[in-house]
Design an enzyme around this catalytic site. Structure first.
Site, PDB file in Angstrom:
ATOM      1  NE  ARG A   1      -2.792   0.625   3.470  1.00 25.23           N
ATOM      2  CZ  ARG A   1      -2.233   1.295   4.485  1.00 25.23           C
ATOM      3  NH1 ARG A   1      -1.858   2.558   4.329  1.00 25.23           N
ATOM      4  NH2 ARG A   1      -2.056   0.718   5.653  1.00 25.23           N
TER       5      ARG A   1
ATOM      6  CE1 TYR B   1     -17.636  10.966 -14.675  1.00 23.20           C
ATOM      7  CE2 TYR B   1     -16.451  11.012 -12.595  1.00 23.20           C
ATOM      8  CZ  TYR B   1     -17.252  10.346 -13.499  1.00 23.20           C
ATOM      9  OH  TYR B   1     -17.673   9.074 -13.240  1.00 23.20           O
TER      10      TYR B   1
ATOM     11  CG  ASP C   1      -9.848  15.686 -14.726  1.00 23.20           C
ATOM     12  OD1 ASP C   1      -9.231  15.094 -15.635  1.00 23.20           O
ATOM     13  OD2 ASP C   1     -10.830  15.198 -14.136  1.00 23.20           O
TER      14      ASP C   1
ATOM     15  CE  LYS D   1     -13.518   7.713 -18.144  1.00 24.00           C
ATOM     16  NZ  LYS D   1     -13.219   8.031 -16.799  1.00 24.00           N
TER      17      LYS D   1
HETATM   18  C1  LIG Z   1     -12.763  14.107 -16.716  1.00 22.82           C
HETATM   19  C2  LIG Z   1     -12.918  12.974 -15.753  1.00 22.82           C
HETATM   20  N1  LIG Z   1     -12.300  13.035 -14.556  1.00 22.82           N
HETATM   21  C3  LIG Z   1     -12.419  12.038 -13.649  1.00 22.82           C
HETATM   22  C4  LIG Z   1     -13.192  10.926 -13.901  1.00 22.82           C
HETATM   23  C5  LIG Z   1     -13.312   9.838 -12.874  1.00 22.82           C
HETATM   24  O1  LIG Z   1     -12.574   8.721 -13.255  1.00 22.82           O
HETATM   25  P1  LIG Z   1     -12.874   7.203 -12.831  1.00 22.82           P
HETATM   26  O2  LIG Z   1     -14.145   6.806 -13.468  1.00 22.82           O
HETATM   27  O3  LIG Z   1     -11.677   6.480 -13.321  1.00 22.82           O
HETATM   28  O4  LIG Z   1     -12.990   7.179 -11.349  1.00 22.82           O
HETATM   29  C6  LIG Z   1     -13.847  10.823 -15.131  1.00 22.82           C
HETATM   30  C7  LIG Z   1     -14.679   9.641 -15.427  1.00 22.82           C
HETATM   31  O5  LIG Z   1     -15.394   9.609 -16.410  1.00 22.82           O
HETATM   32  C8  LIG Z   1     -13.712  11.874 -16.078  1.00 22.82           C
HETATM   33  O6  LIG Z   1     -14.331  11.842 -17.267  1.00 22.82           O
END
Ligand SMILES: Cc1ncc(COP(=O)(O)O)c(C=O)c1O
Length: 397
Positions: free
Chosen positions: A58, A111, A185, A210
């Protein structure tokens, strides 16, 4: 600021983090939760070390570390911290930078769950976190929203799903003036198209689920810090709150990211053609895609610019509003009706019904996420097959 590392992107994507001169070309999946110490002094030394290697997985795993080093290199950062999901990376940001009664400024159209855990009283708000959600592409509005207790500026650019682009350098100048950390992000672009740390961000994060993984095989996230201080601060949050990535999933991302550059090129090429097709289609009422001069932030897109290309994602409105959008989505056959994005499969979905359903309708609409908005992530299939599928589904409206 000019980014000159992209010519080496594919080489780094393949070799950074772990480069074997003999033996396996990928790091072995080390399946051990705990590690034996040679002596008490050895154990004590390891616990006292900064990187906490060879103690307990961890805290540090060589398989995960190889992936972290690779992505940190692709983002020009000090170091990376892999997390069990993208949202675990987002949550670590809020946990690390926000304290009691502090305030965050963030992109309204981000998101859905990234927004929900900031705003909803079941999550950070219950400990007093305050937030202002706005269109961060309007930099003056960020300036106006700063309060004495603002401890974080969090932007998603391009935003999900409006494709609004925020000028990272301009926001960074404001953030630095007020000594507020800036986090970006970068999931939509991937490190292939955008490197926020080069434009002044302090931390960049990805949902690796993604385009970094690229094949819809695993869920994971990563944080990349510009400085040693933020790196160790965030690592402490992730290891102590437990949102780590497993070595088994790390290897999927480690191998997936090797082809990121060529996948993104191919996906972007098809996306440009698809945007041209949709833009001129009678059933499409509008389109958000940063590949056109009429996109308000087009000046940030292109060679040596913040966003080195328009990417593989677009959103558009369909005649007949939500009913029209549902007809399209229920009739696609090759394009897959599914959330997620950035992978080899073309995925299409309705944010109002799916990814952003947790954001109240009024707030959603204020953020530009109308009911009829369809989000479309173009994969690597033959463009003509994708286009033919859209044609037959649009004909049903
Ligand atoms: C722009 C963005 N940030 C964060 C996330 C969260 O990621 P995860 O689904 O891997 O937890 C997503 C998920 O679709 C996303 O599109």
């Amino acid at each position: 600021m000019k980014n000159d590392h992209n010519s080496k992107f594919n080489t780094n994507a393949v070799h950074a983090g772990y480069h074997a001169h003999s033996g396996p070309v990928n790091p072995p999946i080390e399946e051990s939760s705990t590690y034996a110490f040679e002596s008490c002094d050895d154990g004590a030394e390891r616990f006292a070390s900064k990187d906490k290697e060879g103690i307990y997985s961890r805290l540090s795993s060589p398989t995960v570390n190889a992936l972290e080093k690779k992505i940190a290199k692709l983002e020009n950062g000090y170091g990376g911290i892999a997390t069990g999901s993208g949202i675990a990376a987002v949550s670590a940001i809020y946990f690390h930078f926000l304290d009691k009664d502090s305030h965050a400024i963030a992109t309204a159209s981000m998101y859905g769950p990234s927004r929900t855990i900031l705003e909803n009283s079941s999550f950070y708000k219950k400990w007093g976190a305050q937030s202002t959600l706005l269109d961060t592409s309007v930099v003056d509005d960020i300036k106006k929203a700063i309060r004495p207790n603002t401890k974080l500026i969090y932007i998603e650019t391009p935003a999900n799903p409006t494709l609004a682009i925020t000028d990272i350098s301009k926001v960074s100048a404001i953030a630095k003036e007020h000594k507020i950390p800036l986090v970006v992000d970068n999931t939509f672009c991937s490190p292939y198209l955008q490197n926020p740390l080069d434009w002044g961000a302090d931390v960049v994060l990805h949902s690796m689920t993604k385009s970094i993984g690229g094949h819809a095989t695993a869920v994971g996230g990563i944080l990349i810090a510009k400085t040693e201080k933020d790196y160790y601060g965030l690592r402490s949050v992730v290891t102590n709150t437990g949102g780590i990535l497993s070595p088994h999933d790390a290897i999927l991302f480690f191998s997936g990211v090797k082809t990121l550059g060529i996948r993104m090129e191919r996906m972007q090429e098809s996306a440009i053609r698809m945007a041209d097709y949709l833009r001129n289609h009678e059933k499409i009422t509008w389109i958000f895609y940063p590949g056109y001069e009429d996109h308000p932030m087009y000046y940030l897109v292109g060679k040596d610019k913040q966003m080195r290309g328009p990417g593989a994602l677009m959103s558009f409105g369909v005649k007949g509003g939500l009913k029209g959008a549902k007809t399209l989505l229920d009739n696609v056959k090759l394009n897959t009706l599914a959330v997620s994005l950035g992978g080899v499969e073309s995925l299409i979905q309705s944010p109002a019904l799916m990814t952003h359903a947790g954001v109240p309708k009024e707030e959603r609409e204020k953020a530009g996420i109308k009911d009829e908005l369809v989000r479309y992530s173009i994969g690597i299939e033959e463009f003509e097959d994708l286009r033919a599928d859209m044609e037959q589904a649009l004909a049903k409206i």
